[in-house]
Design a protein around this motif. Structure first.
Motif, mmCIF file in Angstrom:
data_model
loop_
_atom_site.group_PDB
_atom_site.id
_atom_site.type_symbol
_atom_site.label_atom_id
_atom_site.label_comp_id
_atom_site.label_asym_id
_atom_site.label_seq_id
_atom_site.Cartn_x
_atom_site.Cartn_y
_atom_site.Cartn_z
ATOM 1 N N GLU A 36 24.545 40.936 47.385
ATOM 2 C CA GLU A 36 24.826 39.936 46.344
ATOM 3 C C GLU A 36 26.186 40.187 45.708
ATOM 4 O OE1 GLU A 36 21.747 39.559 43.472
ATOM 5 O OE2 GLU A 36 20.192 39.079 44.943
ATOM 6 N N ALA A 37 26.493 41.433 45.426
ATOM 7 C CA ALA A 37 27.797 41.775 44.865
ATOM 8 C C ALA A 37 28.912 41.449 45.858
ATOM 9 C CB ALA A 37 27.840 43.254 44.488
ATOM 10 N N ALA A 38 28.660 41.694 47.138
ATOM 11 C CA ALA A 38 29.658 41.404 48.175
ATOM 12 C C ALA A 38 29.950 39.906 48.244
ATOM 13 C CB ALA A 38 29.173 41.911 49.532
ATOM 14 N N ILE A 39 28.902 39.101 48.216
ATOM 15 C CA ILE A 39 29.090 37.645 48.265
ATOM 16 C C ILE A 39 29.839 37.164 47.029
ATOM 17 C CG2 ILE A 39 27.861 35.435 48.157
ATOM 18 C CD1 ILE A 39 25.659 36.761 49.870
ATOM 19 N N ARG A 40 29.466 37.688 45.860
ATOM 20 C CA ARG A 40 30.128 37.303 44.605
ATOM 21 C C ARG A 40 31.616 37.649 44.666
ATOM 22 N NH1 ARG A 40 27.273 40.413 41.503
ATOM 23 N NH2 ARG A 40 25.527 38.956 41.542
ATOM 24 N N MET A 41 31.919 38.822 45.169
ATOM 25 C CA MET A 41 33.312 39.278 45.243
ATOM 26 C C MET A 41 34.097 38.470 46.267
ATOM 27 S SD MET A 41 34.549 43.211 45.831
ATOM 28 C CE MET A 41 36.256 43.632 46.259
ATOM 29 N N GLN A 42 33.516 38.258 47.449
ATOM 30 C CA GLN A 42 34.213 37.498 48.485
ATOM 31 C C GLN A 42 34.485 36.066 48.040
ATOM 32 O OE1 GLN A 42 32.713 37.906 52.461
ATOM 33 N NE2 GLN A 42 33.681 36.040 53.192
ATOM 34 N N ASN A 43 33.507 35.421 47.420
ATOM 35 C CA ASN A 43 33.700 34.046 46.962
ATOM 36 C C ASN A 43 34.833 33.952 45.935
ATOM 37 O OD1 ASN A 43 31.647 33.121 48.593
ATOM 38 N ND2 ASN A 43 30.106 33.058 46.977
ATOM 39 N N ALA A 44 34.905 34.943 45.051
ATOM 40 C CA ALA A 44 35.954 34.940 44.029
ATOM 41 C C ALA A 44 37.332 35.161 44.642
ATOM 42 C CB ALA A 44 35.655 36.021 42.989
ATOM 43 N N ILE A 45 37.432 36.083 45.604
ATOM 44 C CA ILE A 45 38.716 36.321 46.278
ATOM 45 C C ILE A 45 39.163 35.046 46.998
ATOM 46 C CG2 ILE A 45 39.888 37.634 48.095
ATOM 47 C CD1 ILE A 45 37.885 39.943 47.477
ATOM 48 N N GLU A 46 38.244 34.431 47.737
ATOM 49 C CA GLU A 46 38.585 33.211 48.484
ATOM 50 C C GLU A 46 39.006 32.090 47.540
ATOM 51 O OE1 GLU A 46 35.202 32.410 50.935
ATOM 52 O OE2 GLU A 46 35.750 33.927 52.441
ATOM 53 N N LYS A 47 38.330 31.973 46.414
ATOM 54 C CA LYS A 47 38.673 30.927 45.443
ATOM 55 C C LYS A 47 40.094 31.100 44.930
ATOM 56 C CE LYS A 47 36.934 28.791 41.146
ATOM 57 N NZ LYS A 47 38.148 28.894 40.309
ATOM 58 N N VAL A 48 40.444 32.320 44.536
ATOM 59 C CA VAL A 48 41.783 32.576 43.987
ATOM 60 C C VAL A 48 42.861 32.397 45.058
ATOM 61 C CG1 VAL A 48 43.278 34.388 43.041
ATOM 62 C CG2 VAL A 48 40.966 34.057 42.133
ATOM 63 N N VAL A 49 42.623 32.939 46.269
ATOM 64 C CA VAL A 49 43.617 32.813 47.342
ATOM 65 C C VAL A 49 43.784 31.356 47.754
ATOM 66 C CG1 VAL A 49 44.148 33.396 49.743
ATOM 67 C CG2 VAL A 49 43.287 35.158 48.199
ATOM 68 N N ASN A 50 42.677 30.638 47.895
ATOM 69 C CA ASN A 50 42.751 29.248 48.353
ATOM 70 C C ASN A 50 43.375 28.326 47.310
ATOM 71 O OD1 ASN A 50 41.620 29.952 50.812
ATOM 72 N ND2 ASN A 50 39.532 29.447 50.200
ATOM 73 N N GLU A 51 43.201 28.634 46.025
ATOM 74 C CA GLU A 51 43.873 27.848 44.983
ATOM 75 C C GLU A 51 45.375 28.116 44.981
ATOM 76 O OE1 GLU A 51 41.875 28.879 41.390
ATOM 77 O OE2 GLU A 51 40.262 27.394 41.674
#
Length: 336
Positions: A293-308
């Motif tokens: 769960e922590a891994a998914i939360r972290m990956q989603n946040a990284i992808e959100k910031v990079v993709n923005e």
């Protein structure tokens, strides 16, 4: 609570590792960090690039999270990465390369995982001079059936566990009929035990060509040590560079997670280094520790910031003035 040995590394290592640790701590995973030293910094402080205290820490925690280390080219001490892989028998090097929506490259929808044998081949360092004048050198590439079998088994199990459909073995058995032939024949034997996974064979030079012409034909790629090193840099280039590529080194009872890029001493201390690679290595580490769960939360946040593409370091957006630390804070905010 998970015990993890933390090696911040050389050059930009401390800055990107501090950002990554802050993000991991904010993900909800409970990590007890054991700080240790290695590389050029350790050599200057203790006279050895790999202190006994660091080896003892990894022997205790069995998990290490490592920043980039400086390795001198053609002289000085040997690669610490190679030494750590040998010491803890970290036989599988895993490097996923996936396209980012916020990073413009020549290709889209690339999703390739390189599984590289980590303890054999040319990189074992069995080399010597054949003449007193040191004008003839010889290096030995060692391939074993046991080593080949376990890395191909790992690749197929990884494919099955991660809902992957295909494994491609890359080799040079057309020329190196004994060493590479042993690797290829062993791969064929292992593949027969996984009828649910498509199996493909490619000669390494042809594989390089196909990878830069039609990368979508590759899924999981398994190969020997040096070929895997080269292919993983090719896949990094397909998705935007080594600054976006994580690496995991997996053994039977120990694992090491790292950024695969260099220590970049020319930009050390400037707060401009891209922390994404080591943060994504942190995601791999959390999954390894069962903190899904922590891994998914972290990956989603990284992808959100990079993709923005707004709160990212200048290498990802030349118009950005966001620093390493600030990008980490933006990722923490995205998790919240």
């Amino acid at each position: 609570m998970h015990n993890v040995t933390l090696i911040k590394g050389d050059g930009i290592g401390p800055s990107i590792m501090e950002a990554a640790v802050a993000v991991i701590d904010a993900s909800g995973a409970k990590i007890n960090w054991h700080l240790a030293e290695a590389g050029l910094t350790a050599f200057e402080q203790t006279g050895t690039p790999l202190p006994e205290a660091t080896l003892a820490s990894i022997a205790e925690t069995r998990v290490a999270f490592k920043g980039p280390l400086t390795t001198m080219v053609g002289e000085g001490f040997r690669s610490i990465n190679v030494e750590l892989r040998k010491t803890y028998d970290l036989y599988a090097n895993v490097r996923p390369a996936k396209s980012w929506n916020g990073v413009k490259t020549r290709f889209e929808n690339v999703d390739i995982v390189i599984v590289r044998e980590n303890t054999e081949g040319l990189y074992v360092g069995l080399e010597h001079y054949l003449s007193p004048k040191k004008d003839i050198a010889e290096s030995l590439a060692v391939i074993t059936r046991a080593g080949s079998e376990r890395i191909v088994e790992y690749a197929f199990k990884y494919a099955r566990d991660n809902q992957r459909k295909k494994v491609t073995v890359c080799h040079k058995a057309n020329i190196l009929k004994f060493s590479q032939g042993l690797f290829l024949n062993t791969a064929r034997e292992v593949a027969a035990k996984y009828p649910d996974i498509e199996f493909d064979e490619k000669i390494i030079d042809a594989a390089c060509m196909h990878m830069v012409m039609k990368p979508e034909q590759f899924d999981v790629v398994v190969t020997t040590n040096m070929f895997g090193d080269i292919l993983s840099d090719i896949t990094a280039g397909l998705v935007g560079g080594l600054g976006l590529i994580p690496g995991a080194n997996i053994g039977a009872d120990a694992a090491l997670f790292e950024a695969v890029h260099g220590s970049a001493p020319d930009i050390a201390g400037k707060n401009i280094a891209n922390p994404v690679a080591v943060m994504m290595a942190g995601v791999m580490m959390l999954n390894h520790l069962g903190e899904h769960e922590a891994a998914i939360r972290m990956q989603n946040a990284i992808e959100k910031v990079v993709n923005e593409g707004i709160y990212v370091t200048p290498d990802l957006n030349p118009a950005s003035t966001t620093g390493t630390k600030e990008m980490g804070l933006a990722i923490i905010a995205a998790m919240e």
